[in-house]
Write a protein that holds these residues in place. Structure first.
Motif, mmCIF file in Angstrom:
data_model
loop_
_atom_site.group_PDB
_atom_site.id
_atom_site.type_symbol
_atom_site.label_atom_id
_atom_site.label_comp_id
_atom_site.label_asym_id
_atom_site.label_seq_id
_atom_site.Cartn_x
_atom_site.Cartn_y
_atom_site.Cartn_z
ATOM 1 N N LEU A 44 -34.472 -10.562 -12.716
ATOM 2 C CA LEU A 44 -33.414 -11.399 -13.271
ATOM 3 C C LEU A 44 -32.052 -10.715 -13.184
ATOM 4 O O LEU A 44 -31.048 -11.334 -12.815
ATOM 5 C CB LEU A 44 -33.737 -11.761 -14.720
ATOM 6 C CG LEU A 44 -34.791 -12.847 -14.925
ATOM 7 C CD1 LEU A 44 -35.182 -12.943 -16.388
ATOM 8 C CD2 LEU A 44 -34.270 -14.197 -14.428
ATOM 9 N N LEU A 45 -32.019 -9.433 -13.521
ATOM 10 C CA LEU A 45 -30.760 -8.704 -13.479
ATOM 11 C C LEU A 45 -30.270 -8.529 -12.043
ATOM 12 O O LEU A 45 -29.067 -8.595 -11.771
ATOM 13 C CB LEU A 45 -30.915 -7.342 -14.163
ATOM 14 C CG LEU A 45 -31.163 -7.409 -15.683
ATOM 15 C CD1 LEU A 45 -31.471 -6.020 -16.233
ATOM 16 C CD2 LEU A 45 -29.958 -8.011 -16.396
ATOM 17 N N GLN A 46 -31.207 -8.308 -11.126
ATOM 18 C CA GLN A 46 -30.827 -8.185 -9.725
ATOM 19 C C GLN A 46 -30.287 -9.511 -9.190
ATOM 20 O O GLN A 46 -29.351 -9.538 -8.385
ATOM 21 C CB GLN A 46 -32.027 -7.737 -8.881
ATOM 22 C CG GLN A 46 -32.559 -6.344 -9.193
ATOM 23 C CD GLN A 46 -31.589 -5.251 -8.781
ATOM 24 O OE1 GLN A 46 -30.753 -5.439 -7.916
ATOM 25 N NE2 GLN A 46 -31.691 -4.100 -9.431
ATOM 26 N N ARG A 47 -30.872 -10.610 -9.644
ATOM 27 C CA ARG A 47 -30.394 -11.919 -9.184
ATOM 28 C C ARG A 47 -28.994 -12.222 -9.697
ATOM 29 O O ARG A 47 -28.245 -12.964 -9.048
ATOM 30 C CB ARG A 47 -31.373 -13.017 -9.606
ATOM 31 C CG ARG A 47 -32.646 -13.027 -8.762
ATOM 32 C CD ARG A 47 -33.525 -14.223 -9.082
ATOM 33 N NE ARG A 47 -34.746 -14.220 -8.290
ATOM 34 C CZ ARG A 47 -34.859 -14.690 -7.045
ATOM 35 N NH1 ARG A 47 -33.791 -15.219 -6.449
ATOM 36 N NH2 ARG A 47 -36.003 -14.664 -6.401
ATOM 37 N N THR A 48 -28.610 -11.677 -10.836
ATOM 38 C CA THR A 48 -27.231 -11.860 -11.280
ATOM 39 C C THR A 48 -26.268 -11.202 -10.304
ATOM 40 O O THR A 48 -25.159 -11.702 -10.077
ATOM 41 C CB THR A 48 -27.012 -11.277 -12.687
ATOM 42 O OG1 THR A 48 -27.219 -9.867 -12.676
ATOM 43 C CG2 THR A 48 -27.936 -11.926 -13.697
ATOM 44 N N MET A 49 -26.683 -10.077 -9.723
ATOM 45 C CA MET A 49 -25.843 -9.427 -8.715
ATOM 46 C C MET A 49 -25.788 -10.263 -7.441
ATOM 47 O O MET A 49 -24.796 -10.260 -6.717
ATOM 48 C CB MET A 49 -26.343 -8.015 -8.422
ATOM 49 C CG MET A 49 -26.079 -7.035 -9.548
ATOM 50 S SD MET A 49 -26.328 -5.309 -9.086
ATOM 51 C CE MET A 49 -28.110 -5.254 -8.946
ATOM 52 N N THR A 50 -26.872 -11.008 -7.154
ATOM 53 C CA THR A 50 -26.864 -11.903 -6.005
ATOM 54 C C THR A 50 -25.817 -12.992 -6.197
ATOM 55 O O THR A 50 -25.078 -13.347 -5.267
ATOM 56 C CB THR A 50 -28.256 -12.537 -5.817
ATOM 57 O OG1 THR A 50 -29.217 -11.506 -5.630
ATOM 58 C CG2 THR A 50 -28.271 -13.466 -4.615
#
Length: 306
Positions: A76-82
């Motif tokens: 989820l946190l990585q997808r915010t960077m996406t």
């Protein structure tokens, strides 16, 4: 359970504590007070209906619920960077955490990362150089995004992709009796002292798996956790060494050590490794594809010849 009330702040608090083990260290990393971090973590556990950590003295140790949440929170946190990358005028957002085993870290990683940053203009990554075994542990706990290693990967939780190939050499001091001989059979190495890397390193694994079984009689001279120390010990005449061509190149060039001319040769595979279930941000995906196509090893070899 009120899943809609979960916040990114809570997930960041959870992943930071999971990685660092204490509220104090996590609060410092996230620029929060210890009290604010504790509240965020407590709210997350309350909303999920389960504790995520066991309190062991002054440390917080993830329990089974925390271990289940860890990869999902990371994604989820990585997808915010996406999302940030998508609306950030084409920039690759975020910071990579990259590991490398010693030979790769000392001889290939600086050029690889430097080339990548020049081409893509991304943020400076966090780098760590350790032996392969420790790097695999960090990958499994999501403390690293990816690692470039020289050792075997035995964990089903990790995904390894072939990267580059490296050559292993038997080296000796210039004055060693075998140094001037050619076309040596393996049994010429019987009874020799050996200077080796520490257990669980990729280089030691190569010695234990590929060379030692061919010898009926060998003695351990000294054991070190760096290639530089191994080379220095070999150069001083303590024993033979089994080491990467990359690590030995400078010492061979200046004559501190020599390569024994053996009938047998060894090639090993270097791998690019990440957690099998880890979400790959655009930055991570771009770096991995760049690394897999990188011709830096050829450049290193050409520089050495010139």
């Amino acid at each position: 359970m009120n899943i809609n009330a979960l916040t990114l702040k809570q997930l960041r608090a959870f992943t930071s504590v999971a990685r660092l083990g204490t509220l104090t260290a996590a609060a410092e990393e996230l620029s929060l007070t210890k009290g604010a971090l504790s509240v965020a973590l407590h709210e997350l556990e309350k909303q999920l209906g389960h504790p995520l950590f066991d309190r062991v003295k002054n440390r917080l140790v993830m329990n089974s619920y925390g271990q289940q949440l860890r990869p999902l929170a990371d994604e989820l946190l990585q997808r915010t960077m996406t999302i940030e990358s998508l609306f950030g005028q084409g920039n690759l957002a975020g910071t990579l955490n990259i590991g490398a085993s010693y030979t790769v870290g000392e001889h290939l990683l600086p050029m690889l990362v430097g080339n990548f940053m020049q081409r893509h203009g991304c943020q400076r990554p966090h780098l760590i150089v350790e032996n392969t075994s420790h790097l695999c542990q960090l990958l499994e706990s999501y403390e690293l995004d990816l690692a470039l290693v020289e050792g075997q990967i035995n964990s089903q939780r990790l995904m390894a992709r072939p990267w580059l190939q490296d050559h292993m050499l038997v080296v000796a001091a210039p004055g060693h009796p075998l140094a001037q001989q050619t076309d040596l059979p393996i049994n010429a190495l019987e009874g020799e002292n050996w200077v080796v890397r520490e257990a669980f390193s990729g280089t030691r694994e190569q010695f234990d798996r590929r060379l030692a079984p061919l010898l009926d009689n060998w003695q351990l001279g000294l054991e070190f956790n760096t290639n530089t120390a191994v080379i220095s010990a070999v150069a001083s005449g303590i024993g033979l060494g089994f080491i990467s061509d990359l690590a030995a190149a400078d010492a061979l060039c200046c004559g501190r050590i020599v390569r024994l001319d053996l009938q047998q040769s060894w090639t090993r595979q270097l791998n690019l490794v990440c957690a099998a279930d880890k979400y790959q941000t655009p930055l991570m995906s771009t770096f991995m594809e760049y690394a897999l196509q990188w011709q830096g090893l050829q450049n290193v070899t050409e520089e050495r010849i010139s």
